[in-house]
Motif scaffolding. Structure first.
Motif, PDB file in Angstrom:
ATOM      1  N   MET A  22      29.574  44.659  34.850  1.00 22.47           N
ATOM      2  CA  MET A  22      30.184  43.333  34.809  1.00 22.47           C
ATOM      3  C   MET A  22      29.910  42.535  36.082  1.00 22.47           C
ATOM      4  SD  MET A  22      33.903  44.443  33.281  1.00 22.47           S
ATOM      5  CE  MET A  22      34.586  42.850  33.608  1.00 22.47           C
ATOM      6  N   LEU A  23      28.983  42.967  36.901  1.00 22.41           N
ATOM      7  CA  LEU A  23      28.777  42.344  38.201  1.00 22.41           C
ATOM      8  C   LEU A  23      28.479  40.849  38.094  1.00 22.41           C
ATOM      9  CD1 LEU A  23      28.697  42.762  41.212  1.00 22.41           C
ATOM     10  CD2 LEU A  23      26.290  43.361  41.018  1.00 22.41           C
ATOM     11  N   ARG A  24      27.563  40.445  37.209  1.00 24.30           N
ATOM     12  CA  ARG A  24      27.238  39.015  37.082  1.00 24.30           C
ATOM     13  C   ARG A  24      28.456  38.206  36.664  1.00 24.30           C
ATOM     14  NH1 ARG A  24      21.410  39.307  34.006  1.00 24.30           N
ATOM     15  NH2 ARG A  24      20.257  40.070  35.798  1.00 24.30           N
ATOM     16  N   SER A  25      29.217  38.717  35.739  1.00 20.00           N
ATOM     17  CA  SER A  25      30.415  38.025  35.278  1.00 20.00           C
ATOM     18  C   SER A  25      31.429  37.900  36.410  1.00 20.00           C
ATOM     19  CB  SER A  25      31.015  38.787  34.098  1.00 20.00           C
ATOM     20  OG  SER A  25      32.225  38.202  33.697  1.00 20.00           O
ATOM     21  N   ARG A  26      31.564  38.958  37.194  1.00 25.67           N
ATOM     22  CA  ARG A  26      32.505  38.931  38.312  1.00 25.67           C
ATOM     23  C   ARG A  26      32.075  37.921  39.366  1.00 25.67           C
ATOM     24  NH1 ARG A  26      32.656  44.740  40.258  1.00 25.67           N
ATOM     25  NH2 ARG A  26      34.260  44.000  41.641  1.00 25.67           N
ATOM     26  N   ILE A  27      30.775  37.825  39.636  1.00 22.45           N
ATOM     27  CA  ILE A  27      30.275  36.848  40.608  1.00 22.45           C
ATOM     28  C   ILE A  27      30.529  35.430  40.098  1.00 22.45           C
ATOM     29  CG2 ILE A  27      28.172  35.899  41.627  1.00 22.45           C
ATOM     30  CD1 ILE A  27      27.159  38.820  41.834  1.00 22.45           C
ATOM     31  N   GLY A  60      45.786  26.249  42.284  1.00 16.61           N
ATOM     32  CA  GLY A  60      46.378  27.402  41.603  1.00 16.61           C
ATOM     33  C   GLY A  60      45.383  28.085  40.670  1.00 16.61           C
ATOM     34  N   LEU A  61      44.676  27.304  39.871  1.00 17.94           N
ATOM     35  CA  LEU A  61      43.664  27.879  38.981  1.00 17.94           C
ATOM     36  C   LEU A  61      42.556  28.565  39.784  1.00 17.94           C
ATOM     37  CD1 LEU A  61      43.278  25.086  36.274  1.00 17.94           C
ATOM     38  CD2 LEU A  61      44.199  27.381  35.953  1.00 17.94           C
ATOM     39  N   GLY A  62      42.145  27.921  40.859  1.00 16.00           N
ATOM     40  CA  GLY A  62      41.091  28.501  41.691  1.00 16.00           C
ATOM     41  C   GLY A  62      41.489  29.837  42.283  1.00 16.00           C
ATOM     42  N   ILE A  63      42.716  29.935  42.752  1.00 16.31           N
ATOM     43  CA  ILE A  63      43.198  31.201  43.318  1.00 16.31           C
ATOM     44  C   ILE A  63      43.197  32.285  42.247  1.00 16.31           C
ATOM     45  CG2 ILE A  63      45.254  32.355  44.255  1.00 16.31           C
ATOM     46  CD1 ILE A  63      45.781  29.682  45.801  1.00 16.31           C
ATOM     47  N   CYS A  64      43.642  31.943  41.039  1.00 14.30           N
ATOM     48  CA  CYS A  64      43.628  32.926  39.938  1.00 14.30           C
ATOM     49  C   CYS A  64      42.206  33.403  39.649  1.00 14.30           C
ATOM     50  CB  CYS A  64      44.247  32.319  38.687  1.00 14.30           C
ATOM     51  SG  CYS A  64      46.030  32.052  38.814  1.00 14.30           S
ATOM     52  N   TRP A  65      41.255  32.477  39.600  1.00 13.29           N
ATOM     53  CA  TRP A  65      39.863  32.851  39.288  1.00 13.29           C
ATOM     54  C   TRP A  65      39.218  33.629  40.426  1.00 13.29           C
ATOM     55  CZ3 TRP A  65      37.596  32.996  34.756  1.00 13.29           C
ATOM     56  CH2 TRP A  65      38.147  32.263  33.712  1.00 13.29           C
ATOM     57  N   VAL A  66      39.654  33.423  41.654  1.00 11.35           N
ATOM     58  CA  VAL A  66      39.120  34.205  42.775  1.00 11.35           C
ATOM     59  C   VAL A  66      39.672  35.633  42.728  1.00 11.35           C
ATOM     60  CG1 VAL A  66      39.238  34.467  45.291  1.00 11.35           C
ATOM     61  CG2 VAL A  66      38.593  32.286  44.304  1.00 11.35           C
ATOM     62  N   ILE A  67      40.909  35.797  42.302  1.00 14.90           N
ATOM     63  CA  ILE A  67      41.520  37.128  42.211  1.00 14.90           C
ATOM     64  C   ILE A  67      40.974  37.917  41.021  1.00 14.90           C
ATOM     65  CG2 ILE A  67      43.709  38.325  41.785  1.00 14.90           C
ATOM     66  CD1 ILE A  67      45.067  36.071  43.406  1.00 14.90           C
ATOM     67  N   LYS A  68      40.667  37.240  39.930  1.00 13.69           N
ATOM     68  CA  LYS A  68      40.272  37.900  38.678  1.00 13.69           C
ATOM     69  C   LYS A  68      39.131  38.908  38.825  1.00 13.69           C
ATOM     70  CE  LYS A  68      39.618  37.183  33.820  1.00 13.69           C
ATOM     71  NZ  LYS A  68      40.492  38.258  33.443  1.00 13.69           N
ATOM     72  N   PRO A  69      38.051  38.644  39.571  1.00 14.10           N
ATOM     73  CA  PRO A  69      36.972  39.638  39.661  1.00 14.10           C
ATOM     74  C   PRO A  69      37.415  40.997  40.193  1.00 14.10           C
ATOM     75  CG  PRO A  69      36.211  37.545  40.525  1.00 14.10           C
ATOM     76  CD  PRO A  69      37.681  37.401  40.254  1.00 14.10           C
ATOM     77  N   PHE A  70      38.480  41.013  40.962  1.00 14.44           N
ATOM     78  CA  PHE A  70      38.954  42.273  41.531  1.00 14.44           C
ATOM     79  C   PHE A  70      39.738  43.116  40.525  1.00 14.44           C
ATOM     80  CE2 PHE A  70      38.413  39.390  45.129  1.00 14.44           C
ATOM     81  CZ  PHE A  70      37.538  40.133  45.888  1.00 14.44           C
ATOM     82  N   MET A  72      39.122  42.693  36.908  1.00 14.76           N
ATOM     83  CA  MET A  72      38.471  42.639  35.594  1.00 14.76           C
ATOM     84  C   MET A  72      38.181  44.030  35.025  1.00 14.76           C
ATOM     85  SD  MET A  72      35.864  39.433  36.037  1.00 14.76           S
ATOM     86  CE  MET A  72      35.172  39.438  34.397  1.00 14.76           C
ATOM     87  N   ALA A  73      37.606  44.914  35.829  1.00 14.58           N
ATOM     88  CA  ALA A  73      37.246  46.241  35.326  1.00 14.58           C
ATOM     89  C   ALA A  73      38.502  47.014  34.907  1.00 14.58           C
ATOM     90  CB  ALA A  73      36.458  47.022  36.370  1.00 14.58           C
ATOM     91  N   GLY A 176      32.362  49.290  42.229  1.00 12.23           N
ATOM     92  CA  GLY A 176      30.974  48.891  42.062  1.00 12.23           C
ATOM     93  C   GLY A 176      30.308  48.289  43.283  1.00 12.23           C
ATOM     94  N   ARG A 177      31.034  48.130  44.379  1.00 10.53           N
ATOM     95  CA  ARG A 177      30.422  47.569  45.588  1.00 10.53           C
ATOM     96  C   ARG A 177      29.639  48.650  46.319  1.00 10.53           C
ATOM     97  NH1 ARG A 177      35.380  45.562  48.690  1.00 10.53           N
ATOM     98  NH2 ARG A 177      36.078  47.478  47.790  1.00 10.53           N
ATOM     99  N   PRO A 178      28.552  48.250  47.025  1.00 14.47           N
ATOM    100  CA  PRO A 178      27.807  49.251  47.793  1.00 14.47           C
ATOM    101  C   PRO A 178      28.701  49.926  48.822  1.00 14.47           C
ATOM    102  CG  PRO A 178      26.578  47.197  47.686  1.00 14.47           C
ATOM    103  CD  PRO A 178      27.956  46.922  47.119  1.00 14.47           C
ATOM    104  N   ALA A 179      28.557  51.229  48.945  1.00 11.12           N
ATOM    105  CA  ALA A 179      29.342  51.964  49.938  1.00 11.12           C
ATOM    106  C   ALA A 179      28.832  51.649  51.331  1.00 11.12           C
ATOM    107  CB  ALA A 179      29.242  53.466  49.663  1.00 11.12           C
ATOM    108  N   GLU A 180      29.624  51.983  52.312  1.00 12.06           N
ATOM    109  CA  GLU A 180      29.261  51.720  53.706  1.00 12.06           C
ATOM    110  C   GLU A 180      27.901  52.331  54.012  1.00 12.06           C
ATOM    111  OE1 GLU A 180      31.101  52.809  58.013  1.00 12.06           O
ATOM    112  OE2 GLU A 180      32.496  52.230  56.435  1.00 12.06           O
TER     113      GLU A 180
END
Length: 183
Positions: A22-27, A60-70, A72-73, A176-180
């Motif tokens: 879902m990476l593209r959708s999350r971005i 408010g909508l923007g804050i919700c959409w910024v939080i959503k990718p975290f 979604m999975a 799904g993020r690259p590890a350190e």
């Protein structure tokens, strides 16, 4: 190549799989949130009540959409039916990849697969254009079988690096993020 195995698929595996697929959708979702927040900040006019209210709605909508990718999975995993976790047997040959459970059976030609990536939790395969993805869990594969599958995918040009490329899986976190230390 002939590999047959029956892995366990659990919620952790599902979260890792969906975080990657879902990476593209999350971005896109996160960027939409940033655009809405920016529009809300630019539209803010404290001396005009209507503009201030509209600005607040956009923020408010923007804050919700910024939080959503975290989340979604996790949301998607919560909606998976129990049959998704049911035992399924994978069968991988030179001609096709297939799996079957008590309720379904699927077989795909390797020609449908346009690219593949390897992760610590499994192999993810995409159709041309990224329209569909399939997964092959590492659980249940022996090291020899995983190496054989990796070589097969490299030889078909599905894994990056070409013949003799690095078969070491990329290290990613549960979301799904690259590890350190990974790029």
């Amino acid at each position: 190549m002939h590999i047959e195995f029956t892995p366990a698929r659990d919620r952790t595996y599902a979260r890792q799989l969906f975080a990657v697929t879902m990476l593209r959708s999350r971005i896109f979702t996160g960027l939409l949130g940033v655009v809405l927040i920016s529009a809300g900040a630019l539209a803010y006019q404290p001396d005009r009540i209507g503009a201030a209210a509209g600005s607040g709605v956009l923020l408010g909508l923007g804050i919700c959409w910024v939080i959503k990718p975290f989340i979604m999975a996790r949301q998607l995993v919560a909606r998976l039916p129990p049959t998704w976790y049911a035992d399924r047997t994978y069968r991988l040959t030179d001609d096709e990849l297939g799996w079957q459970s008590a309720r379904a059976r699927t077989a795909l030609s390797w020609d449908l697969v346009a690219r593949a990536r390897t992760y610590p939790f499994g192999f993810v395969l995409w159709q041309a254009g990224g329209l569909a993805s399939w997964d092959i869990p590492r659980a249940g594969l022996t090291d020899g079988q995983a190496d054989e599958l990796t070589r097969f995918l490299i030889d078909r040009g599905l894994l990056p690096g070409g013949a003799g490329g690095d078969p070491t899986p990329a290290r990613v976190t549960a979301d799904g993020r690259p590890a350190e230390g990974q790029s």
